[in-house]
Enzyme design. Structure first.
Site, PDB file in Angstrom:
ATOM      1  N   GLN A   8       0.858  -1.189   0.000  1.00 18.16           N
ATOM      2  CA  GLN A   8       0.000   0.000   0.000  1.00 18.16           C
ATOM      3  C   GLN A   8       0.894   1.238   0.000  1.00 18.16           C
ATOM      4  O   GLN A   8       1.560   1.520   0.994  1.00 18.16           O
ATOM      5  CB  GLN A   8      -0.851  -0.051   1.264  1.00 18.16           C
ATOM      6  CG  GLN A   8      -1.829   1.061   1.424  1.00 18.16           C
ATOM      7  CD  GLN A   8      -2.339   1.115   2.878  1.00 18.16           C
ATOM      8  OE1 GLN A   8      -1.851   0.402   3.746  1.00 18.16           O
ATOM      9  NE2 GLN A   8      -3.289   1.968   3.121  1.00 18.16           N
ATOM     10  N   SER A  65       1.521   6.539   2.540  1.00 15.93           N
ATOM     11  CA  SER A  65       2.221   7.555   3.347  1.00 15.93           C
ATOM     12  C   SER A  65       3.413   8.162   2.622  1.00 15.93           C
ATOM     13  O   SER A  65       4.095   7.487   1.856  1.00 15.93           O
ATOM     14  CB  SER A  65       2.727   6.937   4.650  1.00 15.93           C
ATOM     15  OG  SER A  65       1.668   6.365   5.353  1.00 15.93           O
ATOM     16  N   GLU A 103      -9.397  -1.635   6.841  1.00 16.43           N
ATOM     17  CA  GLU A 103      -8.461  -1.847   7.939  1.00 16.43           C
ATOM     18  C   GLU A 103      -9.232  -2.206   9.216  1.00 16.43           C
ATOM     19  O   GLU A 103      -8.821  -3.042   9.992  1.00 16.43           O
ATOM     20  CB  GLU A 103      -7.684  -0.546   8.177  1.00 16.43           C
ATOM     21  CG  GLU A 103      -6.209  -0.761   8.184  1.00 16.43           C
ATOM     22  CD  GLU A 103      -5.453   0.546   8.331  1.00 16.43           C
ATOM     23  OE1 GLU A 103      -6.053   1.626   8.270  1.00 16.43           O
ATOM     24  OE2 GLU A 103      -4.240   0.463   8.494  1.00 16.43           O
ATOM     25  N   GLU A 162      -2.607   9.390  18.920  1.00 21.33           N
ATOM     26  CA  GLU A 162      -3.309  10.686  18.977  1.00 21.33           C
ATOM     27  C   GLU A 162      -4.460  10.715  17.971  1.00 21.33           C
ATOM     28  O   GLU A 162      -5.548  11.225  18.265  1.00 21.33           O
ATOM     29  CB  GLU A 162      -2.336  11.839  18.687  1.00 21.33           C
ATOM     30  CG  GLU A 162      -1.319  12.121  19.782  1.00 21.33           C
ATOM     31  CD  GLU A 162      -0.158  11.119  19.800  1.00 21.33           C
ATOM     32  OE1 GLU A 162      -0.020  10.331  18.838  1.00 21.33           O
ATOM     33  OE2 GLU A 162       0.605  11.123  20.780  1.00 21.33           O
TER      34      GLU A 162
HETATM   35  C1  LIG Z   1       5.246  -0.389  11.278  1.00 18.05           C
HETATM   36  C2  LIG Z   1       4.648   0.584  10.286  1.00 18.05           C
HETATM   37  C3  LIG Z   1       4.196   0.124   9.070  1.00 18.05           C
HETATM   38  C4  LIG Z   1       3.647   1.026   8.151  1.00 18.05           C
HETATM   39  N1  LIG Z   1       3.242   0.554   6.928  1.00 18.05           N
HETATM   40  C5  LIG Z   1       2.750   1.413   6.009  1.00 18.05           C
HETATM   41  C6  LIG Z   1       2.383   0.967   4.691  1.00 18.05           C
HETATM   42  O1  LIG Z   1       2.497  -0.212   4.356  1.00 18.05           O
HETATM   43  N2  LIG Z   1       1.934   1.873   3.789  1.00 18.05           N
HETATM   44  C7  LIG Z   1       1.794   3.197   4.101  1.00 18.05           C
HETATM   45  O2  LIG Z   1       1.358   3.948   3.240  1.00 18.05           O
HETATM   46  N3  LIG Z   1       2.151   3.659   5.324  1.00 18.05           N
HETATM   47  C8  LIG Z   1       2.629   2.807   6.282  1.00 18.05           C
HETATM   48  N4  LIG Z   1       3.006   3.267   7.514  1.00 18.05           N
HETATM   49  C9  LIG Z   1       2.948   4.718   7.785  1.00 18.05           C
HETATM   50  C10 LIG Z   1       1.884   5.113   8.775  1.00 18.05           C
HETATM   51  O3  LIG Z   1       0.608   5.067   8.195  1.00 18.05           O
HETATM   52  C11 LIG Z   1       2.250   6.539   9.239  1.00 18.05           C
HETATM   53  O4  LIG Z   1       3.492   6.469   9.917  1.00 18.05           O
HETATM   54  C12 LIG Z   1       1.204   7.101  10.185  1.00 18.05           C
HETATM   55  O5  LIG Z   1       0.004   7.358   9.494  1.00 18.05           O
HETATM   56  C13 LIG Z   1       1.693   8.394  10.867  1.00 18.05           C
HETATM   57  O6  LIG Z   1       2.156   9.307   9.941  1.00 18.05           O
HETATM   58  P1  LIG Z   1       3.587   9.998  10.093  1.00 18.05           P
HETATM   59  O7  LIG Z   1       4.594   8.921  10.362  1.00 18.05           O
HETATM   60  O8  LIG Z   1       3.793  10.859   8.904  1.00 18.05           O
HETATM   61  O9  LIG Z   1       3.487  10.876  11.401  1.00 18.05           O
HETATM   62  P2  LIG Z   1       2.830  12.337  11.492  1.00 18.05           P
HETATM   63  O10 LIG Z   1       1.473  12.295  10.873  1.00 18.05           O
HETATM   64  O11 LIG Z   1       3.810  13.345  10.981  1.00 18.05           O
HETATM   65  O12 LIG Z   1       2.666  12.502  13.051  1.00 18.05           O
HETATM   66  C14 LIG Z   1       3.728  12.949  13.908  1.00 18.05           C
HETATM   67  C15 LIG Z   1       3.156  13.098  15.307  1.00 18.05           C
HETATM   68  O13 LIG Z   1       2.124  14.114  15.308  1.00 18.05           O
HETATM   69  C16 LIG Z   1       0.921  13.608  15.834  1.00 18.05           C
HETATM   70  N5  LIG Z   1      -0.231  14.176  15.120  1.00 18.05           N
HETATM   71  C17 LIG Z   1      -0.393  14.290  13.770  1.00 18.05           C
HETATM   72  N6  LIG Z   1      -1.584  14.850  13.486  1.00 18.05           N
HETATM   73  C18 LIG Z   1      -2.206  15.081  14.675  1.00 18.05           C
HETATM   74  C19 LIG Z   1      -3.472  15.635  15.040  1.00 18.05           C
HETATM   75  N7  LIG Z   1      -4.343  16.059  14.114  1.00 18.05           N
HETATM   76  N8  LIG Z   1      -3.763  15.703  16.363  1.00 18.05           N
HETATM   77  C20 LIG Z   1      -2.899  15.283  17.315  1.00 18.05           C
HETATM   78  N9  LIG Z   1      -1.673  14.764  17.023  1.00 18.05           N
HETATM   79  C21 LIG Z   1      -1.340  14.651  15.724  1.00 18.05           C
HETATM   80  C22 LIG Z   1       1.008  12.108  15.582  1.00 18.05           C
HETATM   81  O14 LIG Z   1       0.184  11.376  16.471  1.00 18.05           O
HETATM   82  C23 LIG Z   1       2.489  11.825  15.817  1.00 18.05           C
HETATM   83  O15 LIG Z   1       2.745  11.679  17.191  1.00 18.05           O
HETATM   84  C24 LIG Z   1       3.554   2.402   8.457  1.00 18.05           C
HETATM   85  C25 LIG Z   1       4.034   2.856   9.695  1.00 18.05           C
HETATM   86  C26 LIG Z   1       4.572   1.962  10.602  1.00 18.05           C
HETATM   87  C27 LIG Z   1       5.087   2.490  11.914  1.00 18.05           C
END
Ligand SMILES: Cc1cc2nc3c(=O)[nH]c(=O)nc-3n(C[C@H](O)[C@H](O)[C@H](O)COP(=O)(O)OP(=O)(O)OC[C@H]3O[C@@H](n4cnc5c(N)ncnc54)[C@H](O)[C@@H]3O)c2cc1C
Length: 415
Positions: free
Chosen positions: A135, A138, A253, A381
């Site tokens: 998928q 991100s 999901e 969050e």
């Molecule tokens: C093990 C693992 C597997 C994954 N596999 C996939 C995959 O196969 N395909 C894919 O597309 N993605 C994948 N992901 C990505 C995952 O979907 C994202 O990491 C996740 O959605 C968080 O986005 P980010 O890492 O950009 O963090 P950010 O969105 O940048 O968040 C950073 C921090 O800010 C906080 N935050 C953000 N927005 C808000 C809000 N509105 N209110 C309060 N707090 C907030 C978050 O909680 C976090 O603590 C995977 C991630 C992991 C850890």
């Protein structure tokens, strides 16, 4: 809530149990039981080969992707039969990990938006594990705020040309196909200019770079696109409707219920019953007992929340946003329990190598994997926001850029 099987459900459970008893790879059972969370490591067999062999065996006998229609490789089973299968498959379900995203999210999206020919070509090998999907959602600038993504798709004749970068793509390095969300129109509001495609992961212009994780494994990747061409025939949904299509993916999901959320509690209880701490068994220490009691309460709360979701499925309803509770509580609990177990292990707790660590390093594995659990598929969050808004009816999070054209949203780069 009714915890009893109906007569039909009981008959289905019996048939599943008998087939699993006669066909599951019993030689792997002990290792699967001892395996911690995260990517599977087996001593005498390539885990991917073991996973593919189990999946193919199930598919050949009609036990793969149970709720999918038979013409697409499924069994046409009900949602509750799928839950029952998950309960009976038990520890062998650890072999299903490479297929989770493809079968749980990409398949249902293809089912909803691909043409009939495409479904017949792509869904059966996805169900049988012969082809694996990932998928591509991100991005560095689009995680929790997925609609902030920047990977561009530009029309060129019958093709679309893709440039940009995805990140955290689980399994991209062994996947054959993927669903990909892109920005096709930066001049409209961020949710409106997106379009979804599916593509061959071996297309020219795709570069996959594994990300090394703290546990030493590389389960996810960065994926770069340089002038990657995708035929328009591989578009899923209308141009500009990518957000709606992605909601189908993300809603599925939520349907991944039944297997329950791993909390580490049964493993911790087992450890406390056997571990000698110097003043006797850990379980006899009142401070340990008090901690165990608190987690036991939470574990049983989770169990019954899970049963509530299963009962809803049994009545033909969709699991609601309250399902977020399972991941939120389970992920946090697993991290706390792993830390407590390592404290109890004393100096031995710092050894993480599975060959020499206590209990095959299962608690060390949990500790290193649990931060990922608390981020993937919605961070703590974000899940709290979902529960606040959609379960408790509290005021919504402030979304200042919702109606602003994407190319006018201020960014740091633009100053
Ligand atoms: C093990 C693992 C597997 C994954 N596999 C996939 C995959 O196969 N395909 C894919 O597309 N993605 C994948 N992901 C990505 C995952 O979907 C994202 O990491 C996740 O959605 C968080 O986005 P980010 O890492 O950009 O963090 P950010 O969105 O940048 O968040 C950073 C921090 O800010 C906080 N935050 C953000 N927005 C808000 C809000 N509105 N209110 C309060 N707090 C907030 C978050 O909680 C976090 O603590 C995977 C991630 C992991 C850890």
């Amino acid at each position: 809530m009714n915890f009893e099987d109906t007569p039909q459900e009981a008959a289905f459970r019996q048939a599943a149990r008998e087939w699993i008893g006669a066909n599951a790879p019993i030689e792997l059972k002990a290792e699967l039981e001892a395996a911690s969370v995260g990517n599977l490591v087996l001593k005498h067999m390539d885990p991917m080969a073991a996973s593919k062999a189990w999946q193919k065996k199930k598919a050949d006998a009609g036990w793969a992707c149970l709720h999918w229609p038979t013409q697409y490789g499924g069994r046409g089973a009900s949602a509750i039969e799928r839950v029952i299968w998950g309960q009976e498959e038990g520890v062998y379900s650890k072999l299903n990990r490479p297929f989770g995203i493809g079968q749980g999210m990409c398949g249902p999206t293809m089912m909803a938006y691909a043409t009939e020919d495409q479904k017949r070509r792509f869904l059966p090998p996805l169900a049988s594990g012969e082809e694996i999907w990932c998928q591509l959602f991100s991005e560095p600038a689009g995680g929790s705020d997925l609609a902030g993504l920047r990977t561009r798709a530009e029309r060129d004749g019958d093709d679309w040309v893709i440039n940009g970068q995805k990140i955290w793509t689980s399994g991209a390095h062994y996947s054959d196909h993927a669903i990909l969300i892109t920005r096709t129109d930066p001049t409209v509001a961020k949710h409106k200019g997106l379009t979804m495609f599916f593509l061959d992961m071996r297309s020219p212009g795709i570069e996959i770079r594994p990300i090394k994780q703290v546990n030493g494994q590389s389960g996810f990747n960065e994926v770069f696109f340089t002038d990657v061409r995708i035929p328009d025939a591989q578009r899923l949904g209308k141009v500009g409707d990518g957000w709606q299509v992605s909601l189908v993916t993300l809603m599925n999901e939520r349907l991944s219920i039944g297997a329950g959320y791993q909390t580490g509690f049964p493993e911790l209880f087992e450890l406390c019953c056997t571990l000698e701490t110097g003043q006797g068994r850990a379980i006899d220490d009142p401070a340990v007992r008090s901690k165990l009691a608190q987690w036991a309460v939470r574990a049983s709360g989770l169990k019954y929340t899970g049963y509530r979701a299963i009962s809803a499925v049994s009545r033909g309803e969709m699991p609601g946003p309250e399902n977020s509770i399972g991941k939120l509580v389970g992920g946090e609990m697993m991290q706390e329990i792993a830390m407590f177990a390592l404290d109890l292990q004393g100096q031995a707790g710092v050894i993480s190598d599975t060959a020499s660590a206590m209990d095959n390093g299962r608690f060390q594995g949990m500790l290193l994997r649990s931060p990922g659990t608390r981020i993937e598929g919605g961070t703590d969050e974000i899940l709290r926001n979902i529960i606040a808004e959609r379960v408790l009816g509290l005021p919504a999070d402030i979304r200042v850029d919702k109606s602003v054209p994407f190319n006018q949203i201020p960014t740091r780069a633009r100053g």
